[in-house]
Design an enzyme around this catalytic site. Structure first.
Site, PDB file in Angstrom:
ATOM      1  N   ASN A  10       0.875  -1.176   0.000  1.00  6.84           N
ATOM      2  CA  ASN A  10       0.000   0.000   0.000  1.00  6.84           C
ATOM      3  C   ASN A  10       0.912   1.225   0.000  1.00  6.84           C
ATOM      4  O   ASN A  10       1.482   1.577   1.027  1.00  6.84           O
ATOM      5  CB  ASN A  10      -0.884  -0.038   1.253  1.00  6.84           C
ATOM      6  CG  ASN A  10      -1.679   1.251   1.441  1.00  6.84           C
ATOM      7  OD1 ASN A  10      -1.792   2.055   0.513  1.00  6.84           O
ATOM      8  ND2 ASN A  10      -2.221   1.434   2.632  1.00  6.84           N
ATOM      9  N   TRP A  11       1.025   1.829  -1.162  1.00  5.04           N
ATOM     10  CA  TRP A  11       1.980   2.947  -1.295  1.00  5.04           C
ATOM     11  C   TRP A  11       1.446   4.276  -0.759  1.00  5.04           C
ATOM     12  O   TRP A  11       2.164   5.269  -0.737  1.00  5.04           O
ATOM     13  CB  TRP A  11       2.394   3.108  -2.762  1.00  5.04           C
ATOM     14  CG  TRP A  11       3.310   2.021  -3.238  1.00  5.04           C
ATOM     15  CD1 TRP A  11       3.924   1.079  -2.458  1.00  5.04           C
ATOM     16  CD2 TRP A  11       3.724   1.769  -4.581  1.00  5.04           C
ATOM     17  NE1 TRP A  11       4.693   0.261  -3.244  1.00  5.04           N
ATOM     18  CE2 TRP A  11       4.591   0.662  -4.547  1.00  5.04           C
ATOM     19  CE3 TRP A  11       3.450   2.372  -5.811  1.00  5.04           C
ATOM     20  CZ2 TRP A  11       5.194   0.142  -5.693  1.00  5.04           C
ATOM     21  CZ3 TRP A  11       4.038   1.857  -6.962  1.00  5.04           C
ATOM     22  CH2 TRP A  11       4.902   0.760  -6.900  1.00  5.04           C
ATOM     23  N   LYS A  12       0.169   4.319  -0.436  1.00  9.72           N
ATOM     24  CA  LYS A  12      -0.442   5.564   0.070  1.00  9.72           C
ATOM     25  C   LYS A  12      -0.146   6.714  -0.909  1.00  9.72           C
ATOM     26  O   LYS A  12      -0.133   6.475  -2.122  1.00  9.72           O
ATOM     27  CB  LYS A  12       0.057   5.838   1.494  1.00  9.72           C
ATOM     28  CG  LYS A  12      -0.149   4.606   2.401  1.00  9.72           C
ATOM     29  CD  LYS A  12       0.054   4.854   3.860  1.00  9.72           C
ATOM     30  CE  LYS A  12      -0.184   3.549   4.623  1.00  9.72           C
ATOM     31  NZ  LYS A  12      -0.047   3.684   6.065  1.00  9.72           N
ATOM     32  N   HIS A  88      -9.487   1.351   4.711  1.00 10.49           N
ATOM     33  CA  HIS A  88      -8.214   1.530   5.437  1.00 10.49           C
ATOM     34  C   HIS A  88      -8.438   2.510   6.593  1.00 10.49           C
ATOM     35  O   HIS A  88      -9.234   3.444   6.474  1.00 10.49           O
ATOM     36  CB  HIS A  88      -7.150   2.057   4.474  1.00 10.49           C
ATOM     37  CG  HIS A  88      -5.787   2.085   5.091  1.00 10.49           C
ATOM     38  ND1 HIS A  88      -5.385   3.098   5.919  1.00 10.49           N
ATOM     39  CD2 HIS A  88      -4.754   1.212   5.046  1.00 10.49           C
ATOM     40  CE1 HIS A  88      -4.150   2.841   6.340  1.00 10.49           C
ATOM     41  NE2 HIS A  88      -3.753   1.702   5.823  1.00 10.49           N
ATOM     42  N   GLU A  90      -6.846   4.971   7.616  1.00  8.28           N
ATOM     43  CA  GLU A  90      -6.670   6.390   7.270  1.00  8.28           C
ATOM     44  C   GLU A  90      -7.921   6.939   6.586  1.00  8.28           C
ATOM     45  O   GLU A  90      -8.293   8.095   6.776  1.00  8.28           O
ATOM     46  CB  GLU A  90      -5.413   6.554   6.395  1.00  8.28           C
ATOM     47  CG  GLU A  90      -4.149   6.405   7.231  1.00  8.28           C
ATOM     48  CD  GLU A  90      -2.951   5.836   6.496  1.00  8.28           C
ATOM     49  OE1 GLU A  90      -2.915   5.890   5.260  1.00  8.28           O
ATOM     50  OE2 GLU A  90      -2.044   5.325   7.182  1.00  8.28           O
ATOM     51  N   GLU A 160      -5.545  -4.588  10.753  1.00 10.55           N
ATOM     52  CA  GLU A 160      -4.476  -3.620  10.981  1.00 10.55           C
ATOM     53  C   GLU A 160      -4.759  -2.838  12.267  1.00 10.55           C
ATOM     54  O   GLU A 160      -5.580  -1.906  12.253  1.00 10.55           O
ATOM     55  CB  GLU A 160      -4.394  -2.631   9.821  1.00 10.55           C
ATOM     56  CG  GLU A 160      -4.121  -3.268   8.484  1.00 10.55           C
ATOM     57  CD  GLU A 160      -3.571  -2.249   7.502  1.00 10.55           C
ATOM     58  OE1 GLU A 160      -2.396  -2.370   7.131  1.00 10.55           O
ATOM     59  OE2 GLU A 160      -4.295  -1.315   7.142  1.00 10.55           O
ATOM     60  N   GLY A 166       2.415   2.565  10.673  1.00  7.37           N
ATOM     61  CA  GLY A 166       3.369   3.658  10.495  1.00  7.37           C
ATOM     62  C   GLY A 166       4.136   4.040  11.744  1.00  7.37           C
ATOM     63  O   GLY A 166       4.802   5.073  11.777  1.00  7.37           O
ATOM     64  N   SER A 206       3.349  -1.906  10.449  1.00  8.01           N
ATOM     65  CA  SER A 206       4.804  -1.980  10.659  1.00  8.01           C
ATOM     66  C   SER A 206       5.399  -3.348  10.323  1.00  8.01           C
ATOM     67  O   SER A 206       6.325  -3.811  10.992  1.00  8.01           O
ATOM     68  CB  SER A 206       5.152  -1.556  12.085  1.00  8.01           C
ATOM     69  OG  SER A 206       4.798  -0.197  12.295  1.00  8.01           O
ATOM     70  N   GLY A 227       2.809  -0.892   4.322  1.00  5.24           N
ATOM     71  CA  GLY A 227       2.906   0.517   3.937  1.00  5.24           C
ATOM     72  C   GLY A 227       4.350   0.922   3.723  1.00  5.24           C
ATOM     73  O   GLY A 227       4.975   0.600   2.703  1.00  5.24           O
ATOM     74  N   GLY A 228       4.931   1.600   4.697  1.00  4.48           N
ATOM     75  CA  GLY A 228       6.275   2.178   4.582  1.00  4.48           C
ATOM     76  C   GLY A 228       7.330   1.246   3.994  1.00  4.48           C
ATOM     77  O   GLY A 228       8.090   1.633   3.094  1.00  4.48           O
TER      78      GLY A 228
HETATM   79  P1  PGA Z   1       2.837   0.523   7.662  1.00  7.02           P
HETATM   80  O1  PGA Z   1       1.371   0.741   7.034  1.00  7.02           O
HETATM   81  O2  PGA Z   1       3.365  -0.774   7.104  1.00  7.02           O
HETATM   82  O3  PGA Z   1       3.622   1.705   7.205  1.00  7.02           O
HETATM   83  O4  PGA Z   1       2.663   0.439   9.130  1.00  7.02           O
HETATM   84  C1  PGA Z   1       0.480  -0.326   6.871  1.00  7.02           C
HETATM   85  C2  PGA Z   1      -0.794   0.168   6.271  1.00  7.02           C
HETATM   86  O5  PGA Z   1      -1.219   1.294   6.544  1.00  7.02           O
HETATM   87  O6  PGA Z   1      -1.438  -0.565   5.472  1.00  7.02           O
END
Ligand code: PGA
Length: 246
Positions: A10-12, A88, A90, A160, A166, A206, A227-228
């Site tokens: 997930n590149w956001k 998600h 967010e 999640e 993050g 994470s 994500g990251g």
């Molecule tokens: P993260 O994000 O790996 O940076 O914690 C995961 C996500 O939001 O899907």
């Protein structure tokens, strides 16, 4: 039961078209990538003939109409996108997506043959207050009550914990396993035990090359939403490799 494992990047709000193309050129084997909308066409084109599947990070809960700035399921299908992230944390917190809206988004995804990757999870305050079970059950009921066991067969779930996204601090394998088992039990009650056993439940929050193996070794964890650590090809590839080996 053997369930398919998914490792979804997930590149956001990261990566231009050029960066997307370059990433895809460096990845081998099966991959699931969710670039931003603006890079989807490039991603689909660059992934042609490979085992790389391209998904969107969101879609509109409406089929079409006067919804400035929105992107429909039909438009995603037209681009050659094969899956879509829905709900998600967010989106839920920053853009106020409700369980009802998430449910409508899942319907729009199915109407267009897109595999929905439905995200759920509790906040730190909710976990501390002992509300994790209640929160997850409410999210699952709200999103899934209008679907049948047959629909569920094409769904992927991502658990999640919001406090792990993050932050660099993932859930421990024990804690994640316990919660995944709980989620599977809730799904079993809402649908059937068999349907719950077939449903892939990914862990997100994470995930990195250093913890992928231990998390993926747990029996109810069927992959990761990353994500990251998915922004660098080598890091993403390591997470997949270590996760699949464990
Ligand atoms: P993260 O994000 O790996 O940076 O914690 C995961 C996500 O939001 O899907």
């Amino acid at each position: 039961m053997e369930r398919k494992q998914f490792f979804i990047a997930n590149w956001k709000m990261h990566k231009t078209c050029g960066e997307t193309k370059s990433f895809i050129e460096q990845v081998q084997g099966e991959a699931y990538l969710a670039p931003p909308f603006t890079a989807l066409a490039t991603a689909v084109e660059s992934a042609k003939g490979s085992q790389i599947h391209i998904g969107a990070q969101n879609l509109s809960d409406q089929a079409s109409g006067a919804f400035t700035g929105e992107v429909s399921g039909e438009m995603l299908k037209d681009l050659g996108v094969s899956f879509v992230l829905i709900g998600h944390s967010e989106r839920r917190t920053l853009y106020h997506e409700s369980d009802e809206m998430i449910s409508r988004k899942i319907h729009r995804a199915l109407e267009n043959g897109l595999m929905p990757v439905i995200c759920i999870g509790e906040s730190a305050a909710q976990r501390q207050a002992g509300q994790t079970h209640h929160v997850l059950e409410t999210q699952l009921k709200g999103a899934l009550s209008s679907f049948t066991t047959d629909h569920l067969a094409s769904f992927v779930l991502a658990y999640e914990p919001v406090w792990a996204i993050g932050t660099g601090v993932s859930a421990t394998p024990d804690m994640a396993q316990e919660t995944h088992k709980e989620v599977r039990r809730i799904i079993g009650e809402l649908f059937s035990e068999e349907a719950a056993m077939r449903l892939p439940i990914l862990y997100g929050g994470s995930v990195k090359p250093e913890n992928s193996a231990e998390l993926m070794a747990e029996p109810d964890i069927d992959g990761a939403l990353i994500g990251g650590a998915s922004l660098v090809p080598d890091s993403y590839t390591q997470i997949v490799k270590k996760g699949l080996q464990s």
